[in-house]
Design a protein around this motif. Sequence first.
Motif, PDB file in Angstrom:
ATOM      1  N   ASN A   1      34.665  14.795  25.781  1.00 32.06           N
ATOM      2  CA  ASN A   1      33.624  14.522  26.767  1.00 32.06           C
ATOM      3  C   ASN A   1      33.479  13.007  26.872  1.00 32.06           C
ATOM      4  OD1 ASN A   1      31.152  14.092  28.098  1.00 32.06           O
ATOM      5  ND2 ASN A   1      30.362  16.064  27.386  1.00 32.06           N
TER       6      ASN A   1
ATOM      7  N   GLU B   1      31.200  11.271  28.119  1.00 37.40           N
ATOM      8  CA  GLU B   1      29.850  10.808  27.802  1.00 37.40           C
ATOM      9  C   GLU B   1      29.712  10.510  26.312  1.00 37.40           C
ATOM     10  OE1 GLU B   1      27.476   9.858  29.886  1.00 37.40           O
ATOM     11  OE2 GLU B   1      28.990  10.262  31.423  1.00 37.40           O
ATOM     12  N   TRP B   2      30.469  11.239  25.484  1.00 40.63           N
ATOM     13  CA  TRP B   2      30.421  10.933  24.048  1.00 40.63           C
ATOM     14  C   TRP B   2      30.899   9.502  23.809  1.00 40.63           C
ATOM     15  CZ3 TRP B   2      33.428  15.875  22.049  1.00 40.63           C
ATOM     16  CH2 TRP B   2      32.649  17.017  22.312  1.00 40.63           C
TER      17      TRP B   2
ATOM     18  N   ARG C   1      30.891   7.006  25.971  1.00 39.89           N
ATOM     19  CA  ARG C   1      29.897   6.061  26.489  1.00 39.89           C
ATOM     20  C   ARG C   1      28.795   5.848  25.459  1.00 39.89           C
ATOM     21  NH1 ARG C   1      30.383   5.510  32.253  1.00 39.89           N
ATOM     22  NH2 ARG C   1      31.278   7.348  33.243  1.00 39.89           N
ATOM     23  N   THR C   2      28.355   6.938  24.873  1.00 42.41           N
ATOM     24  CA  THR C   2      27.300   6.859  23.860  1.00 42.41           C
ATOM     25  C   THR C   2      27.800   6.106  22.633  1.00 42.41           C
ATOM     26  OG1 THR C   2      26.418   8.968  24.644  1.00 42.41           O
ATOM     27  CG2 THR C   2      25.683   8.219  22.482  1.00 42.41           C
TER      28      THR C   2
ATOM     29  N   LEU D   1      20.966   3.833  27.724  1.00 40.17           N
ATOM     30  CA  LEU D   1      21.603   4.964  28.402  1.00 40.17           C
ATOM     31  C   LEU D   1      20.606   5.877  29.120  1.00 40.17           C
ATOM     32  CD1 LEU D   1      24.047   5.918  25.511  1.00 40.17           C
ATOM     33  CD2 LEU D   1      24.679   4.850  27.672  1.00 40.17           C
TER      34      LEU D   1
ATOM     35  N   MET E   1      18.450   7.836  27.718  1.00 40.83           N
ATOM     36  CA  MET E   1      18.497   9.117  27.018  1.00 40.83           C
ATOM     37  C   MET E   1      17.473   9.107  25.892  1.00 40.83           C
ATOM     38  SD  MET E   1      22.655   9.431  26.672  1.00 40.83           S
ATOM     39  CE  MET E   1      22.557  10.825  25.545  1.00 40.83           C
TER      40      MET E   1
ATOM     41  N   GLN F   1      25.118  13.575  20.432  1.00 46.72           N
ATOM     42  CA  GLN F   1      26.430  13.270  21.004  1.00 46.72           C
ATOM     43  C   GLN F   1      27.334  12.585  19.989  1.00 46.72           C
ATOM     44  OE1 GLN F   1      26.661  11.480  24.830  1.00 46.72           O
ATOM     45  NE2 GLN F   1      25.367  13.004  25.822  1.00 46.72           N
TER      46      GLN F   1
ATOM     47  N   GLU G   1      34.610   2.537  33.809  1.00 43.29           N
ATOM     48  CA  GLU G   1      33.258   2.214  34.260  1.00 43.29           C
ATOM     49  C   GLU G   1      33.287   1.277  35.467  1.00 43.29           C
ATOM     50  OE1 GLU G   1      31.306   0.725  30.792  1.00 43.29           O
ATOM     51  OE2 GLU G   1      30.721   2.718  30.095  1.00 43.29           O
TER      52      GLU G   1
END
Length: 298
Positions: free
Chosen positions: A3, A5-6, A8-9, A26, A28, A36, A77
Amino acid sequence: MVNLEWYRTFKAVYKNGNFSIAAKELFMSQPAVSQQISMLEAHVGNKLFNRKSKGVEPTEYAKLLNNLIIDALDRLENVENTFRAKAEDATRLISVGISKHLFSCIGNSLISKFDLIDFTFANDDTLFELVDSKKLDFAIVSKRFDTFDTIQEVVGKIKLVMVAPINMDITEFRQKLKSDNFTEAEQWLNEQKWYSHDARIPYIKLFWLHAFNKKRPSMVPNYIIPSEFEMLEILSKNSGIAITRNCIARKFIQQNKLQLLWNSFHVPEEYVYLLAAKNNNLKTFFDTIAAELNIALR
């Protein structure tokens, strides 16, 4: 399956060394960030961060992972941000100030390029004030303004020329010009019917000043038609003479509606400028408009 997003985190946590700061960056919650990172650790099979009294510290594996993914993630990105910016630009309403007469020259080129434009018609000084106060995004003017809070770029040149209907016999006038007989040429012009877009005849006065070195012509215009485009349209169907900007005359000449009567080398060219407020985050629009105007005013 991985994923993105993982990653990015992971990048945010690695950069900030803190779950809370990464969560704010983020947009979040902190538990979501922790979850994550845990899922990424399970996916790669290695611990990525060690908790400290203040924040977290990357493990050796996290440092290796960061080196492997950072370039690819940054490129991804950048692509995403570019597409988002283009999508936002496509739907953004921009406001453009311009005189009615310049609009006749170049308005169509902007309409064909942008989907949403709010045009304002005004004189140059008023347009500058609107841009300077950020009530307009852009202005297209024929006057230079030097201020700290605005940017201005030359996008082309315009010039006053004399035109007549295509069926008008101009042989006699051309002969007088060819023999440099400007006295008789002026007399011939004074005997014709004249059209002007303004009762103050600013174009005619300016042309006479440079072509004949006179502050004011002796003729009185027969017809005052406030729209320069409509003035030329009516002239093309009747008899008479008008002075107009070359960018507007060009369209009528190409359509075989008018003929160029006189393009005096004594009459100077006039710069056209694109004006905008500094730091208005509309540089992409500014560059696109400037490019379009450069083509339209060639």
